[in-house]
Design a protein around this motif. Structure first.
Motif, PDB file in Angstrom:
ATOM      1  N   ILE A 240       0.858  -1.187   0.000  1.00  0.00           N
ATOM      2  CA  ILE A 240       0.000   0.000   0.000  1.00  0.00           C
ATOM      3  C   ILE A 240       0.891   1.232   0.000  1.00  0.00           C
ATOM      4  O   ILE A 240       1.852   1.316   0.779  1.00  0.00           O
ATOM      5  CB  ILE A 240      -0.898   0.049   1.260  1.00  0.00           C
ATOM      6  CG1 ILE A 240      -1.693  -1.241   1.415  1.00  0.00           C
ATOM      7  CG2 ILE A 240      -1.819   1.263   1.229  1.00  0.00           C
ATOM      8  CD1 ILE A 240      -2.738  -1.460   0.379  1.00  0.00           C
ATOM      9  N   GLU A 241       0.590   2.180  -0.854  1.00  0.00           N
ATOM     10  CA  GLU A 241       1.274   3.472  -0.798  1.00  0.00           C
ATOM     11  C   GLU A 241       0.521   4.359   0.195  1.00  0.00           C
ATOM     12  O   GLU A 241      -0.711   4.300   0.269  1.00  0.00           O
ATOM     13  CB  GLU A 241       1.288   4.124  -2.173  1.00  0.00           C
ATOM     14  CG  GLU A 241       2.150   5.372  -2.243  1.00  0.00           C
ATOM     15  CD  GLU A 241       2.274   5.926  -3.656  1.00  0.00           C
ATOM     16  OE1 GLU A 241       2.975   6.936  -3.816  1.00  0.00           O
ATOM     17  OE2 GLU A 241       1.661   5.360  -4.576  1.00  0.00           O
ATOM     18  N   CYS A 242       1.240   5.157   0.951  1.00  0.00           N
ATOM     19  CA  CYS A 242       0.593   5.992   1.961  1.00  0.00           C
ATOM     20  C   CYS A 242       1.170   7.404   1.970  1.00  0.00           C
ATOM     21  O   CYS A 242       2.392   7.584   2.069  1.00  0.00           O
ATOM     22  CB  CYS A 242       0.736   5.378   3.356  1.00  0.00           C
ATOM     23  SG  CYS A 242      -0.057   6.348   4.661  1.00  0.00           S
ATOM     24  N   LEU A 243       0.289   8.391   1.879  1.00  0.00           N
ATOM     25  CA  LEU A 243       0.671   9.791   2.009  1.00  0.00           C
ATOM     26  C   LEU A 243       0.396  10.218   3.444  1.00  0.00           C
ATOM     27  O   LEU A 243      -0.766  10.239   3.884  1.00  0.00           O
ATOM     28  CB  LEU A 243      -0.152  10.657   1.055  1.00  0.00           C
ATOM     29  CG  LEU A 243      -0.117  10.290  -0.430  1.00  0.00           C
ATOM     30  CD1 LEU A 243      -1.094  11.162  -1.207  1.00  0.00           C
ATOM     31  CD2 LEU A 243       1.289  10.434  -0.985  1.00  0.00           C
ATOM     32  N   MET A 244       1.431  10.533   4.192  1.00  0.00           N
ATOM     33  CA  MET A 244       1.254  11.073   5.541  1.00  0.00           C
ATOM     34  C   MET A 244       1.375  12.587   5.447  1.00  0.00           C
ATOM     35  O   MET A 244       2.472  13.124   5.270  1.00  0.00           O
ATOM     36  CB  MET A 244       2.272  10.471   6.506  1.00  0.00           C
ATOM     37  CG  MET A 244       2.037   9.006   6.778  1.00  0.00           C
ATOM     38  SD  MET A 244       2.994   8.363   8.177  1.00  0.00           S
ATOM     39  CE  MET A 244       2.318   6.703   8.293  1.00  0.00           C
ATOM     40  N   VAL A 245       0.227  13.250   5.525  1.00  0.00           N
ATOM     41  CA  VAL A 245       0.148  14.681   5.277  1.00  0.00           C
ATOM     42  C   VAL A 245      -0.012  15.405   6.602  1.00  0.00           C
ATOM     43  O   VAL A 245      -1.037  15.274   7.267  1.00  0.00           O
ATOM     44  CB  VAL A 245      -1.034  15.016   4.348  1.00  0.00           C
ATOM     45  CG1 VAL A 245      -1.034  16.498   3.996  1.00  0.00           C
ATOM     46  CG2 VAL A 245      -0.989  14.166   3.082  1.00  0.00           C
ATOM     47  N   GLY A 246       1.012  16.152   6.995  1.00  0.00           N
ATOM     48  CA  GLY A 246       0.907  16.889   8.254  1.00  0.00           C
ATOM     49  C   GLY A 246       2.210  17.540   8.626  1.00  0.00           C
ATOM     50  O   GLY A 246       3.292  17.088   8.256  1.00  0.00           O
TER      51      GLY A 246
END
Length: 392
Positions: A240-246
């Protein structure tokens, strides 16, 4: 189409002062902006007392007035003496009709200033404040000392009553709002998506399922739980690709820990720590689903509601306000908090759905947000609450 506010004359010639630590970034600050806009639209004057930040320019562009002060200070002298005097002076000079506090330390200053000037006082209980001692419970209690107390979810309302035992008639649930005109897949152009993907160095469309975890980088938001879940999935042959935005907001050591975990679990190239984002609708449009794996209760869970408005299914921790924003099995799934294996299983359940089942889940989530969690609903309810106070 947005529903109209109550008649603009309802707050004509009324001045509302909101008190917040900063106007930097976050749900409290965004709600402050939304309410300031509603006050002005309803014919009133909107003032905000804070230590400043990147959103001041946006606030002033609305026509609101920002007054700079040490609202973010927790020093006793500042909280209980100097800020009280400054706020009382502001109330008198600006002829303030209501003082509305949104955070504990400046709320003490605002409470004392409001009492000194005999001005109605409102609080919004934005978070679930831990109280491990009598002193901490007393400190937190300022948020329950308003003439009216706004709780941002039913979960928060119950917490306020259980913790402070105030008259339940003084507590009003006003859900945090989503700007459904902005958080609409049809409103996000391909150009915005392409520019954001290019800025983050990712493909516009991932060959792997792509998750988004939108939250500031702090431990209780559950980034490490997500990494653990991704590790379980990878060992099972699912990437799974995951964008951790913060924004780390000064928590550089925590960001470094996340980088270490990414390498330890072999998730390089899968997980992207992209930092702060000024275009969250575009960010959501780059993902297939959203995850909000908080390990402590969210008072509401605005990012889950925003993701659903964008038509994404959401996997959220099964605690706190998430139980109100995410309908388990209908608009997403609820997963046991802090359990990476359970989260991995939940992600697997979502990925196993047929395309039409996933689409139905996204459609149901968007409809639920538009029914219950709009910015317009928040603005209208808050203006109505102000109306009751100024007419009392």
């Amino acid at each position: 189409m947005s529903s109209p506010l109550p008649p603009l004359a309802s707050l004509k010639n009324k001045t509302i002062l909101q008190v917040v630590p900063e106007m930097a970034t976050g749900g409290v600050e965004r709600t402050t902006l939304e309410v300031a806009s509603a006050i002005i639209e309803a014919g009133g004057r909107a003032l905000v007392f804070s230590a400043g930040g990147r959103l001041v320019q946006e606030l002033e562009a609305l026509g609101a007035k920002h007054i700079h002060g040490e609202a973010n200070s927790k020093l006793p002298w500042t909280v209980f003496v100097s800020n009280v005097s400054k706020l009382a002076q502001i109330v008198r000079q600006e002829k303030v009709d209501i003082v509305h506090a949104r955070s504990r330390a400046p709320a003490w200053s605002a409470l004392l200033a409001a009492r000194r000037t005999r001005t109605p006082f409102v609080t919004t209980y934005h978070g679930i404040y831990n109280a491990k001692s009598g002193l901490k419970r007393w400190y937190n209690s300022v948020m329950a000392r308003g003439d009216l107390v706004i709780a941002n979810s039913g979960y928060t309302r119950d917490h306020v009553f259980d913790e402070h035992r105030i008259d339940p008639d003084k507590i009003e649930v006003i859900y945090r709002g989503v700007d459904v005109d902005a958080f609409d897949p049809q409103a996000v152009s391909n150009k915005r998506r392409e520019e954001l993907a290019s800025h983050w160095g990712i493909a516009l469309k991932s060959p792997r399922p792509r998750a988004i975890l939108p939250a500031r980088l702090t431990a209780w938001k559950g980034q490490k739980v997500m990494l653990e879940a991704l590790g379980h999935l990878k060992r099972a042959g699912v990437e799974i690709e995951c964008l951790m935005v913060g924004d780390p907001q000064g928590r550089d050591s925590y960001r470094a820990e996340l980088g270490h975990d990414i390498r330890r679990l072999g998730l390089e190239g899968q997980v992207h720590l992209v930092g702060h984002c000024n275009d969250m609708p575009a960010a959501f449009s780059l993902a297939d689903f959203a995850v909000t794996p908080s390990t402590e209760p969210e008072a509401f869970g605005r990012t889950a509601a925003e993701a659903q408005a964008m038509g994404l299914a959401v996997i959220a921790s099964d605690l706190g306000g998430a139980r109100e924003t995410v309908e388990d099995g209908v608009t997403g799934f609820l997963s046991p908090a802090g359990d990476g294996k359970a989260l991995a299983d939940c992600i697997g359940r979502l990925l196993a759905l047929l395309p039409e089942e996933k689409a139905a889940m996204g459609t149901a989530g968007a409809a639920r947000v538009r029914s219950l969690f709009t910015t317009r609903a928040l603005q209208s309810a808050t203006v109505s609450l102000y109306q009751r106070l100024v007419k009392a």
